[in-house]
Design a protein around this motif. Structure first.
Motif, PDB file in Angstrom:
ATOM      1  N   LEU A 182      -9.397 -43.333  12.928  1.00 27.30           N
ATOM      2  CA  LEU A 182     -10.611 -43.961  12.781  1.00 27.30           C
ATOM      3  C   LEU A 182     -10.527 -44.190  11.085  1.00 27.30           C
ATOM      4  CD1 LEU A 182     -13.356 -41.582  13.168  1.00 27.30           C
ATOM      5  CD2 LEU A 182     -13.296 -43.600  14.350  1.00 27.30           C
ATOM      6  N   ARG A 183      -9.177 -43.645  10.403  1.00 31.79           N
ATOM      7  CA  ARG A 183      -8.855 -44.579   9.184  1.00 31.79           C
ATOM      8  C   ARG A 183      -8.213 -45.682   9.176  1.00 31.79           C
ATOM      9  NH1 ARG A 183      -8.152 -39.938   7.176  1.00 31.79           N
ATOM     10  NH2 ARG A 183      -6.628 -39.983   7.319  1.00 31.79           N
ATOM     11  N   ALA A 184      -7.075 -45.837  10.207  1.00 26.51           N
ATOM     12  CA  ALA A 184      -5.851 -47.001  10.529  1.00 26.51           C
ATOM     13  C   ALA A 184      -6.203 -47.820  11.213  1.00 26.51           C
ATOM     14  CB  ALA A 184      -5.149 -46.350  11.126  1.00 26.51           C
ATOM     15  N   VAL A 185      -7.390 -47.738  12.809  1.00 26.40           N
ATOM     16  CA  VAL A 185      -7.996 -49.322  13.275  1.00 26.40           C
ATOM     17  C   VAL A 185      -9.550 -49.036  12.583  1.00 26.40           C
ATOM     18  CG1 VAL A 185      -8.209 -49.461  15.644  1.00 26.40           C
ATOM     19  CG2 VAL A 185      -6.971 -47.702  14.522  1.00 26.40           C
ATOM     20  N   TRP A 186     -10.153 -48.004  12.438  1.00 32.55           N
ATOM     21  CA  TRP A 186     -11.049 -48.687  11.364  1.00 32.55           C
ATOM     22  C   TRP A 186     -11.732 -48.927  10.231  1.00 32.55           C
ATOM     23  CZ3 TRP A 186     -11.039 -46.501  16.456  1.00 32.55           C
ATOM     24  CH2 TRP A 186     -11.621 -46.879  17.632  1.00 32.55           C
ATOM     25  N   GLY A 187     -11.142 -48.498   9.712  1.00 28.16           N
ATOM     26  CA  GLY A 187     -11.117 -48.088   7.827  1.00 28.16           C
ATOM     27  C   GLY A 187     -11.777 -46.841   7.396  1.00 28.16           C
ATOM     28  N   PRO A 188     -11.090 -46.990   6.668  1.00 29.48           N
ATOM     29  CA  PRO A 188     -11.215 -46.204   5.314  1.00 29.48           C
ATOM     30  C   PRO A 188     -13.141 -45.581   5.430  1.00 29.48           C
ATOM     31  CG  PRO A 188     -10.608 -47.201   4.200  1.00 29.48           C
ATOM     32  CD  PRO A 188     -10.288 -47.989   5.259  1.00 29.48           C
ATOM     33  N   GLY A 189     -13.641 -45.332   5.080  1.00 28.43           N
ATOM     34  CA  GLY A 189     -15.431 -44.701   5.440  1.00 28.43           C
ATOM     35  C   GLY A 189     -15.592 -44.436   6.891  1.00 28.43           C
ATOM     36  N   GLN A 190     -14.772 -44.757   7.877  1.00 32.91           N
ATOM     37  CA  GLN A 190     -15.554 -44.587   9.211  1.00 32.91           C
ATOM     38  C   GLN A 190     -15.416 -43.436   9.475  1.00 32.91           C
ATOM     39  OE1 GLN A 190     -17.466 -46.739  10.943  1.00 32.91           O
ATOM     40  NE2 GLN A 190     -17.576 -48.160   8.462  1.00 32.91           N
ATOM     41  N   GLU A 191     -14.128 -42.281   8.971  1.00 30.25           N
ATOM     42  CA  GLU A 191     -13.856 -41.071   9.167  1.00 30.25           C
ATOM     43  C   GLU A 191     -14.548 -40.131  10.665  1.00 30.25           C
ATOM     44  OE1 GLU A 191     -13.436 -41.842   6.506  1.00 30.25           O
ATOM     45  OE2 GLU A 191     -11.578 -41.693   5.829  1.00 30.25           O
ATOM     46  N   GLN A 192     -15.900 -39.718  10.506  1.00 30.00           N
ATOM     47  CA  GLN A 192     -16.639 -39.230  11.079  1.00 30.00           C
ATOM     48  C   GLN A 192     -17.146 -40.080  12.394  1.00 30.00           C
ATOM     49  OE1 GLN A 192     -17.001 -36.433   9.816  1.00 30.00           O
ATOM     50  NE2 GLN A 192     -15.837 -37.168   8.400  1.00 30.00           N
ATOM     51  N   ALA A 193     -17.038 -41.295  12.542  1.00 28.12           N
ATOM     52  CA  ALA A 193     -17.849 -42.523  13.186  1.00 28.12           C
ATOM     53  C   ALA A 193     -16.769 -42.004  14.945  1.00 28.12           C
ATOM     54  CB  ALA A 193     -17.905 -43.744  13.828  1.00 28.12           C
ATOM     55  N   VAL A 194     -16.766 -40.615  15.460  1.00 25.66           N
ATOM     56  CA  VAL A 194     -16.094 -39.538  16.893  1.00 25.66           C
ATOM     57  C   VAL A 194     -16.716 -41.073  17.356  1.00 25.66           C
ATOM     58  CG1 VAL A 194     -15.507 -38.113  18.032  1.00 25.66           C
ATOM     59  CG2 VAL A 194     -15.018 -37.916  15.462  1.00 25.66           C
ATOM     60  N   GLU A 195     -17.744 -41.146  17.998  1.00 22.20           N
ATOM     61  CA  GLU A 195     -18.397 -42.647  19.009  1.00 22.20           C
ATOM     62  C   GLU A 195     -17.667 -43.053  19.200  1.00 22.20           C
ATOM     63  OE1 GLU A 195     -20.061 -43.080  22.499  1.00 22.20           O
ATOM     64  OE2 GLU A 195     -20.175 -40.184  21.308  1.00 22.20           O
ATOM     65  N   TYR A 196     -17.402 -43.923  17.980  1.00 23.35           N
ATOM     66  CA  TYR A 196     -15.901 -45.543  18.703  1.00 23.35           C
ATOM     67  C   TYR A 196     -15.091 -44.620  19.043  1.00 23.35           C
ATOM     68  CZ  TYR A 196     -18.537 -47.635  14.526  1.00 23.35           C
ATOM     69  OH  TYR A 196     -19.343 -47.324  13.508  1.00 23.35           O
ATOM     70  N   LEU A 197     -14.050 -43.726  19.109  1.00 22.91           N
ATOM     71  CA  LEU A 197     -13.061 -43.544  19.512  1.00 22.91           C
ATOM     72  C   LEU A 197     -13.296 -42.656  21.309  1.00 22.91           C
ATOM     73  CD1 LEU A 197     -11.464 -40.423  17.297  1.00 22.91           C
ATOM     74  CD2 LEU A 197     -10.946 -43.365  18.026  1.00 22.91           C
ATOM     75  N   ARG A 198     -14.392 -42.079  21.450  1.00 27.12           N
ATOM     76  CA  ARG A 198     -14.979 -42.168  23.150  1.00 27.12           C
ATOM     77  C   ARG A 198     -15.437 -43.829  23.586  1.00 27.12           C
ATOM     78  NH1 ARG A 198     -18.993 -38.758  20.302  1.00 27.12           N
ATOM     79  NH2 ARG A 198     -18.324 -36.315  19.740  1.00 27.12           N
ATOM     80  N   VAL A 199     -15.355 -44.179  23.206  1.00 23.48           N
ATOM     81  CA  VAL A 199     -15.904 -45.625  23.356  1.00 23.48           C
ATOM     82  C   VAL A 199     -14.251 -46.308  24.240  1.00 23.48           C
ATOM     83  CG1 VAL A 199     -17.040 -48.048  23.714  1.00 23.48           C
ATOM     84  CG2 VAL A 199     -18.489 -45.440  22.754  1.00 23.48           C
ATOM     85  N   ALA A 200     -13.922 -46.137  22.760  1.00 27.33           N
ATOM     86  CA  ALA A 200     -11.889 -46.885  23.217  1.00 27.33           C
ATOM     87  C   ALA A 200     -11.880 -46.241  24.306  1.00 27.33           C
ATOM     88  CB  ALA A 200     -11.809 -46.775  21.912  1.00 27.33           C
ATOM     89  N   ALA A 201     -11.319 -44.342  24.678  1.00 27.21           N
ATOM     90  CA  ALA A 201     -10.752 -44.360  25.034  1.00 27.21           C
ATOM     91  C   ALA A 201     -11.305 -44.135  26.484  1.00 27.21           C
ATOM     92  CB  ALA A 201     -10.393 -42.317  24.384  1.00 27.21           C
ATOM     93  N   ARG A 202     -12.771 -44.491  26.575  1.00 25.22           N
ATOM     94  CA  ARG A 202     -13.202 -44.440  28.353  1.00 25.22           C
ATOM     95  C   ARG A 202     -12.760 -45.704  28.601  1.00 25.22           C
ATOM     96  NH1 ARG A 202     -18.078 -41.850  26.463  1.00 25.22           N
ATOM     97  NH2 ARG A 202     -18.878 -43.882  25.671  1.00 25.22           N
ATOM     98  N   GLY A 203     -12.636 -47.350  27.423  1.00 27.02           N
ATOM     99  CA  GLY A 203     -12.633 -48.292  27.768  1.00 27.02           C
ATOM    100  C   GLY A 203     -10.679 -48.096  28.436  1.00 27.02           C
ATOM    101  N   LEU A 204      -9.783 -47.508  27.353  1.00 24.68           N
ATOM    102  CA  LEU A 204      -8.320 -47.597  27.719  1.00 24.68           C
ATOM    103  C   LEU A 204      -7.847 -46.777  29.368  1.00 24.68           C
ATOM    104  CD1 LEU A 204      -7.158 -46.473  24.249  1.00 24.68           C
ATOM    105  CD2 LEU A 204      -7.188 -48.935  25.613  1.00 24.68           C
TER     106      LEU A 204
END
Length: 230
Positions: A182-204
């Motif tokens: 999250l820090r590398a892709v979405w930027g600092p301050g987004q480290e808790q937004a795990v739902e972003y990863l679930r959405v991206a993983a499903r898309g991939l």
């Protein structure tokens, strides 16, 4: 990097003699050269003298917290696999964020440890060779050109999907923590937004696999992170 024909040298750092003997026996039978340390002081000396290719590190050492050794181990360019009784998710995430390549909890299966050791050594070799292309199945990720192909055809990913996949492709087989991605892709301050990863993983999974499933090549490690399975 281990030279062709040279045995991989493994440093086992654990204050329990029984654990050291168990790991020494398994690693030696697998054709590896094993060095032991029972505390942090001995481990630091072994890093300097023996120059291991990989370190198996227990965190509960008698003279120093094992987490304090993660930095020196990574600075030595050795791969690092934490083997610890500390099984809390926060402990795993902390070790991975500090630079550990993987984390195994005690009690462990020696076959699993050996498999993870082989993966970590292979990844270290890839990193030393700075390979810009990562392949798994019919998919290739060209990190230099920022292009992903499947069966030779370019796959169109969103910027976040590509960033997520690229972070995993840089460390194939290794768990990359949620916070690190999250820090590398979405930027600092987004480290808790795990739902972003679930959405991206499903898309991939939908774009890269014939039958997208939860535990596919993009493997979810619940509460910890994701890893790319080759």
């Amino acid at each position: 990097m281990t030279a062709p024909g040279k045995l991989a040298k493994i440093l086992v750092v654990d204050d329990e003699m029984a654990i050291r003997r168990l790991l020494r026996g398994s690693l030696s039978r697998a054709g590896m050269d094993v060095v032991e340390a029972s505390n942090a002081r001995e481990a630091m000396a072994a890093l300097d003298i023996d120059k291991p290719d990989l370190v198996l590190l227990d965190l509960g050492l008698p003279d120093r917290d094992g987490q304090e050794l993660i930095g020196p181990v990574k600075a030595s360019r050795a791969a690092l696999l934490v083997v610890s009784a500390r099984d809390a998710t926060a402990q795993k995430v902390a070790a991975l964020d500090l630079g550990a390549d993987d984390y195994v909890t005690k009690p462990f299966d020696t076959d699993e440890v050996l498999a993870r050791v082989r993966v970590a050594l292979r990844n270290r070799l890839l990193a030393d060779n700075t390979a810009p292309m990562v392949r798994f199945g019919a998919v290739e990720v060209d990190l230099a050109a920022r292009i992903v192909r499947r069966d030779g055809a370019e796959v169109h990913l969103s910027p976040k999907e590509y960033g997520f996949l690229a972070e995993l492709a840089r460390y194939p087989g290794r768990v990359v923590s949620h916070a690190a991605i999250l820090r590398a892709v979405w930027g600092p301050g987004q480290e808790q937004a795990v739902e972003y990863l679930r959405v991206a993983a499903r898309g991939l999974r939908r774009k890269l696999e014939d039958v997208p499933v939860e535990q596919s090549v993009i493997r979810n490690e619940p509460g910890v992170g994701y890893r790319l399975m080759l």
